[in-house]
Scaffold this motif. Structure first.
Motif, short mmCIF file in Angstrom:
data_model
loop_
_atom_site.label_atom_id
_atom_site.label_comp_id
_atom_site.label_asym_id
_atom_site.label_seq_id
_atom_site.Cartn_x
_atom_site.Cartn_y
_atom_site.Cartn_z
N GLY B 137 -18.59 -11.63 -3.94
CA GLY B 137 -19.30 -10.98 -5.35
C GLY B 137 -18.48 -9.78 -4.78
N PRO B 138 -18.61 -8.84 -4.43
CA PRO B 138 -18.31 -7.80 -4.93
C PRO B 138 -16.38 -7.89 -4.75
CG PRO B 138 -18.72 -7.47 -2.79
CD PRO B 138 -19.25 -8.77 -3.13
N ASP B 139 -16.00 -6.56 -6.10
CA ASP B 139 -14.84 -6.23 -5.92
C ASP B 139 -14.56 -5.34 -5.27
OD1 ASP B 139 -12.04 -6.12 -6.50
OD2 ASP B 139 -12.05 -7.06 -8.34
N THR B 140 -14.39 -4.35 -4.59
CA THR B 140 -14.10 -2.73 -4.27
C THR B 140 -13.47 -2.57 -2.34
OG1 THR B 140 -16.12 -2.83 -2.79
CG2 THR B 140 -16.57 -2.44 -5.20
N PRO B 141 -12.89 -1.87 -2.48
CA PRO B 141 -12.12 -1.01 -1.43
C PRO B 141 -13.11 -1.55 -0.08
CG PRO B 141 -11.40 0.41 -3.04
CD PRO B 141 -12.36 -0.66 -4.00
N VAL B 142 -13.94 -1.34 0.14
CA VAL B 142 -15.87 -1.13 0.39
C VAL B 142 -15.37 -2.40 1.48
CG1 VAL B 142 -17.87 -0.54 1.97
CG2 VAL B 142 -16.85 1.07 -0.08
N ALA B 143 -15.55 -3.57 -0.46
CA ALA B 143 -15.33 -4.81 0.13
C ALA B 143 -14.24 -5.28 0.56
CB ALA B 143 -15.98 -5.74 -0.76
N ASP B 144 -13.22 -5.01 0.84
CA ASP B 144 -11.80 -5.27 1.73
C ASP B 144 -11.50 -4.38 2.78
OD1 ASP B 144 -10.58 -6.19 -1.15
OD2 ASP B 144 -10.03 -4.58 -1.70
N ALA B 145 -12.28 -3.54 3.15
CA ALA B 145 -12.05 -2.90 4.32
C ALA B 145 -12.93 -3.75 5.18
CB ALA B 145 -12.82 -1.23 3.92
N HIS B 218 11.90 0.76 0.57
CA HIS B 218 12.55 1.61 2.05
C HIS B 218 11.24 2.18 2.51
CE1 HIS B 218 16.93 1.58 -0.03
NE2 HIS B 218 16.64 0.39 1.45
N ALA B 219 10.00 1.86 1.33
CA ALA B 219 8.69 2.71 1.51
C ALA B 219 7.77 1.65 2.46
CB ALA B 219 7.97 3.26 1.30
N ALA B 220 8.34 0.70 3.43
CA ALA B 220 7.57 -0.17 3.83
C ALA B 220 7.47 0.56 4.88
CB ALA B 220 7.76 -1.59 4.06
N GLY B 221 5.73 0.55 5.71
CA GLY B 221 6.37 0.83 7.67
C GLY B 221 4.85 1.96 7.49
N PRO B 222 4.01 2.63 8.42
CA PRO B 222 2.89 2.93 8.73
C PRO B 222 2.22 3.34 6.73
CG PRO B 222 4.62 4.50 9.68
CD PRO B 222 5.07 3.85 8.93
N ALA B 223 1.36 3.82 6.99
CA ALA B 223 0.35 3.28 5.49
C ALA B 223 0.24 4.20 5.25
CB ALA B 223 -0.93 3.16 5.95
N HIS B 224 0.47 5.65 5.77
CA HIS B 224 0.71 6.70 5.11
C HIS B 224 2.04 7.38 4.16
CE1 HIS B 224 -3.75 8.55 5.04
NE2 HIS B 224 -3.49 7.21 6.44
N LEU B 246 -4.39 0.03 -3.74
CA LEU B 246 -4.50 0.10 -2.50
C LEU B 246 -4.88 1.67 -1.75
CD1 LEU B 246 -2.81 -1.65 -0.64
CD2 LEU B 246 -0.20 -0.62 -1.32
N ALA B 247 -4.63 2.28 -2.40
CA ALA B 247 -4.75 3.73 -1.29
C ALA B 247 -6.59 4.13 -1.14
CB ALA B 247 -4.56 5.14 -2.19
N ALA B 248 -7.10 3.70 -2.17
CA ALA B 248 -8.42 3.35 -1.67
C ALA B 248 -9.08 2.59 -0.91
CB ALA B 248 -9.62 3.11 -3.32
N THR B 249 -7.93 1.11 -1.21
CA THR B 249 -8.98 0.72 0.07
C THR B 249 -8.01 0.98 2.04
OG1 THR B 249 -8.63 -1.55 -1.29
CG2 THR B 249 -7.97 -1.86 1.09
N VAL B 250 -6.82 1.87 1.89
CA VAL B 250 -6.76 2.03 3.09
C VAL B 250 -7.33 3.02 3.30
CG1 VAL B 250 -5.24 3.81 3.99
CG2 VAL B 250 -4.04 1.73 3.19
N GLU B 254 -9.67 3.01 6.85
CA GLU B 254 -10.15 4.14 7.50
C GLU B 254 -10.67 4.59 8.03
OE1 GLU B 254 -6.60 6.65 6.72
OE2 GLU B 254 -5.09 5.54 7.62
N LYS B 255 -11.77 5.02 7.01
CA LYS B 255 -12.88 5.62 7.39
C LYS B 255 -13.85 4.46 8.18
CE LYS B 255 -16.82 7.34 5.06
NZ LYS B 255 -18.11 6.46 3.99
N ARG B 256 -14.00 3.48 7.77
CA ARG B 256 -14.59 2.44 8.61
C ARG B 256 -13.80 1.85 9.97
NH1 ARG B 256 -18.35 -3.34 7.02
NH2 ARG B 256 -18.48 -3.55 9.25
N VAL B 257 -12.33 2.07 10.65
CA VAL B 257 -12.37 2.03 12.08
C VAL B 257 -10.98 3.07 12.01
CG1 VAL B 257 -10.87 0.22 13.52
CG2 VAL B 257 -12.30 -0.40 11.44
N PRO B 258 -11.54 3.75 12.34
CA PRO B 258 -10.80 5.52 12.60
C PRO B 258 -10.13 4.67 13.70
CG PRO B 258 -13.23 6.22 13.09
CD PRO B 258 -13.56 4.16 12.61
#
Lengths: 387, 387
Positions: B137-145, B218-224, B246-250, B254-258
């Motif tokens: 149903g939903p298509d939001t970063p929060v749903a992905d999270a 070369h950017a592949a690695g830790p999310a930030h 992608l940035a919003a989902t990250v 991180e908000k939901r799983v510190p």
């Protein structure tokens, strides 16, 4: 369901179903409850694959179900594989190969889906669930009794009421008929008559056996009445062995499970293709469908074995429904510890995925009984608050 | 194992295995633990059949696995059925048909075995276990999270250490490449270069995109770090949309799983055939095999959906072993309440099936740690008394 079948994405092949909420969870949970009972009695779980080469799966005790089996080709070896219609032959194979050197008695349990071709009747399940046990090594009434006792305990834990264990002794009929020099035609006419419980036809085709067979036919019922008849009729030694074993098994079962409801049908044999001793069908009173079946047979390498296969899918239709988790709607922005605490108490939390103007209405729409407000639960109007 | 294969009853087709004690129980128990975590978050279990008509199973999101699928004929309708290689397309079908009228967001969970043809490599599993969730149903970063968060919680409950969630955004690469007027040949050379992470080939085939692609490679690695590079490179609007999502989902994860361990590979796309948004692979640090995978896609009827499929069979290889039930040998003639009490305390009782001269020796032979003597437990010499 009125579309042309090829275009209807909801159409499944006859005999295959989607199990939906809440039945799917009840079925899985019921299956694990059965397996837990078996595990507490030292039955170790094994999990054979869905597919095997047909030459290994459909030999021995598996031969009986060969014609019910879907086959497909292994592209790797170009040999035919069978999609299992029954797990018992797989457990027998494992016991005789990979677990051949484990000490006996070997107690194994198993659970999983099986698939069979089914007949033309479109209302037969073609995918079924099995959960069972096998006790491999001993050939004694006490071993037979353990299998029945575990079935009784497992069904009791699930709360299935009025369970009956119907015992038969297929080799007794075989031994009895072997004593007469019946022609193949006469023998099959007699077997058909017994199978249909047709007393007139038994009298007609039974020859010298007619009186005994007729008496045994009418003896089917509560175990003690049937055993009483069996003890009085005149049986040749080859049949008396089986009758005595049946009586000893009934005694062993009743000793282990006082008050168990047992019936005996002395001349029932149908559907017990590979069995060599006492067999059992499990029913709930007033229900047609078997909850399970099992019995004594010779495993691979001719090792004595007995087992019982329960059907969690059928059992769940007669067991009392389990309480479902109560659902609690957790509004957006709530401290995550609120949800954690609720889940630890057994609730299912349904998290808002964003701001919701009317949490109570949303909770109602999503089938939640409560809304979490601060540390409290507010009941949702019109929802059932008891599981 | 030296017999000619057709005669060796222990031989299974490559990629199919017997799971033996204690692994089979650990696997089943781990699977139910995952399903329990999903259920506590309001994900309702559904259980689709092993077989469906191939036209329903192998369309939509199922098309990607069509060539990996075993087929067999339904003797009833003479139509081809497919043995499921993946359950996600089945859940999408159920959501779009039988549960089409259930309120959204629709949260479903599922678990079961899947079978695939596999390649010529004989060391690939052809039967696998899946346990997963779909949020429809939903298509939001929060749903992905939420999907990622539930995966993280489930693996934590099983005690799997050092879990990493590796995020990708397959449509970003697609959108980026679409902005250049690449010939089909140049496009596939570039995709192959990206797939192999071959920076020299990317530079050679990338044309105007070469600098950006090389930097992203070369950017592949830790999310930030990856998101930082993504935010600095020049992207066309069609690609920037995906980068922002992608940035919003990250951020939502991180908000939901510190403290969650997240990586991002901005130009990874391989193996994500039907995905339309953020995708995730789950690994345990230092292990090659995926513990699970999932992502965002369009379900049947083009409904937004995201899901995660965990692999209980793989997870059990990296999770700490569970304590097994301690086995207690119960000599013949013991009061049945002794066994009942032991089972209620979590022991597995192994009942003697007759008189045994030396119960301690028999207990040892049968792998029991204790013998029940009266109401007490006597340790068995040489057996481990701790689970």
């Amino acid at each position: 369901m009125t579309d042309d079948p090829p275009l209807n994405p909801a159409l499944l092949p006859a005999g295959f179903v989607d199990v939906l909420p809440p039945a799917a969870e009840a079925e899985a949970s019921g299956l694990e409850t059965l397996m837990r009972v078996f595990a507490t009695h030292g039955y170790d779980r094994v999990s054979p694959p869905l597919l095997e080469f047909e030459e290994t799966m459909l030999t021995g005790s598996g031969a009986a179900v060969a014609e019910q089996t879907f086959r497909l080709m292994d592209p790797d070896t170009r040999r035919m594989m069978a999609l299992r219609p029954d797990m018992t032959p797989q457990i027998a194979r494992i016991a005789a190969t990979r677990l051949a050197h484990e000490p006996r008695p070997l107690r194994l349990s198993y659970a999983g889906a099986c698939v069979m071709m089914g007949g033309p009747a479109r209302d037969t399940d073609r995918q079924i669930l099995q959960a069972g046990i096998e006790l491999i090594g001993p050939d004694t009434p006490v071993a037979d009794a353990e299998i029945v006792a575990l079935g009784a305990e497992a069904l009791q834990v699930l709360g299935v009421p009025h369970v009956s264990f119907d015992l038969t002794m297929p080799p007794l009929t075989t031994a009895l008929l072997a004593t007469e020099g019946l022609t193949p035609t006469a023998r099959s006419a007699l077997l058909r008559a017994l199978d249909r419980k047709d007393a007139a036809a038994v009298a007609r085709h039974g020859g010298a056996l007619a009186p005994v067979l007729t008496e045994l036919l009418h003896a089917a019922g509560p175990a003690h009445r049937a055993l009483d008849v069996l003890s009085r009729v005149s049986l040749p030694d080859a049949a008396r062995v089986h009758s005595d074993r049946l009586a000893a098994t009934v005694a062993a079962i009743e000793k282990r499970v006082p008050g168990i409801r047992l019936t005996v049908d002395p001349v029932e044999f149908r559907g017990w293709q590979y069995h060599t001793g006492v067999c059992v069908s499990v029913y709930a009173l007033g229900r047609q469908e078997e909850l399970g079946r099992g019995g004594r047979y010779r495993s691979n390498d001719d090792e004595p074995a007995c087992g019982l296969t329960l059907r969690p899918d059928v059992i769940l239709r007669v067991a009392p429904p389990r309480a479902r988790r109560m659902r609690v709607f957790v509004p957006w922005g709530m401290d995550p510890r609120v949800g954690q605490a609720l889940r630890a108490q057994g609730y299912a939390t349904v998290a808002a995925l964003g701001e919701i103007a009317d949490p109570a209405a949303e909770a109602h729409r999503l089938g939640c009984a409560f809304v979490a407000v601060g540390g409290k639960l507010e009941p949702v109007q019109g929802a059932a608050q008891a599981g």
